[in-house]
Write a protein that holds these residues in place. Structure first.
Motif, short mmCIF file in Angstrom:
data_model
loop_
_atom_site.label_atom_id
_atom_site.label_comp_id
_atom_site.label_asym_id
_atom_site.label_seq_id
_atom_site.Cartn_x
_atom_site.Cartn_y
_atom_site.Cartn_z
N VAL A 24 -4.77 -0.93 -8.06
CA VAL A 24 -4.53 -0.63 -6.62
C VAL A 24 -5.24 0.12 -5.73
O VAL A 24 -5.21 1.35 -6.23
CB VAL A 24 -2.93 -0.68 -6.29
N ASP A 25 -5.67 -0.33 -4.63
CA ASP A 25 -6.35 0.76 -3.55
C ASP A 25 -5.73 2.07 -3.20
O ASP A 25 -5.36 1.15 -2.27
CB ASP A 25 -7.27 0.21 -2.59
N ILE A 26 -5.74 2.72 -3.37
CA ILE A 26 -4.53 3.75 -2.70
C ILE A 26 -5.18 3.87 -1.05
O ILE A 26 -4.68 5.19 -0.51
CB ILE A 26 -4.25 4.71 -3.36
N SER A 27 -6.01 4.33 -1.38
CA SER A 27 -6.86 4.31 0.24
C SER A 27 -5.99 3.62 1.10
O SER A 27 -6.39 3.63 2.63
CB SER A 27 -9.08 4.56 -0.16
N LEU A 28 -5.61 2.05 0.69
CA LEU A 28 -5.14 1.42 1.69
C LEU A 28 -4.10 1.88 2.17
O LEU A 28 -3.57 2.22 1.19
CB LEU A 28 -5.70 -0.16 1.35
N ILE A 30 0.30 0.57 2.30
CA ILE A 30 0.50 -0.28 1.35
C ILE A 30 0.84 -1.71 1.70
O ILE A 30 0.64 -2.52 1.08
CB ILE A 30 2.67 -0.14 1.47
N GLU A 31 0.55 -2.11 2.95
CA GLU A 31 0.94 -3.34 3.87
C GLU A 31 -0.23 -3.89 3.07
O GLU A 31 -0.59 -5.50 3.20
CB GLU A 31 0.77 -3.90 4.92
N ASP A 32 -1.87 -3.49 2.94
CA ASP A 32 -2.73 -3.40 2.54
C ASP A 32 -3.25 -4.32 0.76
O ASP A 32 -4.06 -4.40 0.37
CB ASP A 32 -4.11 -3.15 2.80
N ASN A 33 -1.97 -3.67 -0.13
CA ASN A 33 -1.66 -4.37 -1.17
C ASN A 33 -0.83 -4.17 -1.19
O ASN A 33 0.04 -5.28 -2.44
CB ASN A 33 -1.27 -2.45 -1.60
N ILE A 34 -0.41 -5.58 -0.45
CA ILE A 34 1.35 -5.82 -0.53
C ILE A 34 0.81 -7.37 -2.17
O ILE A 34 1.93 -7.62 -3.02
CB ILE A 34 2.14 -6.88 0.12
N SER A 59 9.34 -7.59 -5.89
CA SER A 59 7.24 -7.42 -6.00
C SER A 59 7.44 -8.31 -4.50
O SER A 59 8.54 -9.41 -3.97
CB SER A 59 7.65 -8.97 -6.90
N PHE A 60 6.62 -8.15 -4.45
CA PHE A 60 5.33 -8.11 -2.93
C PHE A 60 5.85 -8.45 -1.25
O PHE A 60 5.47 -9.23 -0.77
CB PHE A 60 4.89 -10.09 -3.73
N ASP A 61 6.99 -7.58 -1.62
CA ASP A 61 7.92 -7.51 -0.06
C ASP A 61 7.60 -6.60 0.32
O ASP A 61 7.50 -5.25 -0.07
CB ASP A 61 9.22 -7.28 -0.46
N ASN A 86 8.75 4.91 -1.01
CA ASN A 86 7.39 3.70 -0.82
C ASN A 86 6.15 4.23 -0.02
O ASN A 86 5.83 3.17 1.01
CB ASN A 86 8.80 3.27 0.87
N GLN A 87 5.87 5.49 -0.11
CA GLN A 87 4.66 5.72 -0.16
C GLN A 87 3.38 6.42 -1.53
O GLN A 87 4.32 6.78 -2.25
CB GLN A 87 4.97 7.38 0.78
N TRP A 88 2.54 6.87 -1.08
CA TRP A 88 1.67 6.79 -2.19
C TRP A 88 2.09 8.23 -3.02
O TRP A 88 1.82 8.17 -3.73
CB TRP A 88 0.46 6.41 -1.57
#
Length: 105
Positions: A24-28, A30-34, A59-61, A86-88
């Motif tokens: 998962v790309d944490i530089s993006l 949450i919405e861009d990794n959903i 999942s995926f929500d 809900n945050q990195w």
């Protein structure tokens, strides 16, 4: 791409059994990794036999959250430790906190 360095976080405190969190790309946001956020993201067998489990529920929500648990004696119904975020940045801290809780610190 920036990812969680799970090996660095875990250190010598456990063995990674399953890891989809590192892709998962944490530089993006949450919405861009959903599309990568699912119930089973990470499982680590800790040195004392307990399991560290990390997932995104549901999942995926986009309204979901990370669920960080320590499972003792394979009792998935009553986790030894359980917190949500809900945050990195919060996830990184909760993983560390869960490992320390498992060690009795």
């Amino acid at each position: 791409m920036k990812s969680f360095n799970i090996k660095e976080i875990i250190g010598n405190k456990g063995k990674i059994v399953f890891d989809d969190l590192s892709i998962v790309d944490i530089s993006l946001g949450i919405e861009d990794n959903i599309n990568n956020l699912k119930e089973d993201l990470l499982q680590v067998e800790l040195a004392n036999g307990n399991l560290l489990d990390v997932g995104w529920n549901p999942s995926f929500d986009i309204e979901g959250y990370f669920n960080v648990c320590i499972i003792k004696d394979y009792d998935w119904m009553e986790p030894f430790y359980q917190k949500e975020c809900n945050q990195w940045n919060d996830l990184n801290e909760l993983i560390k906190e869960a490992i320390n809780f498992n060690l009795g610190k």
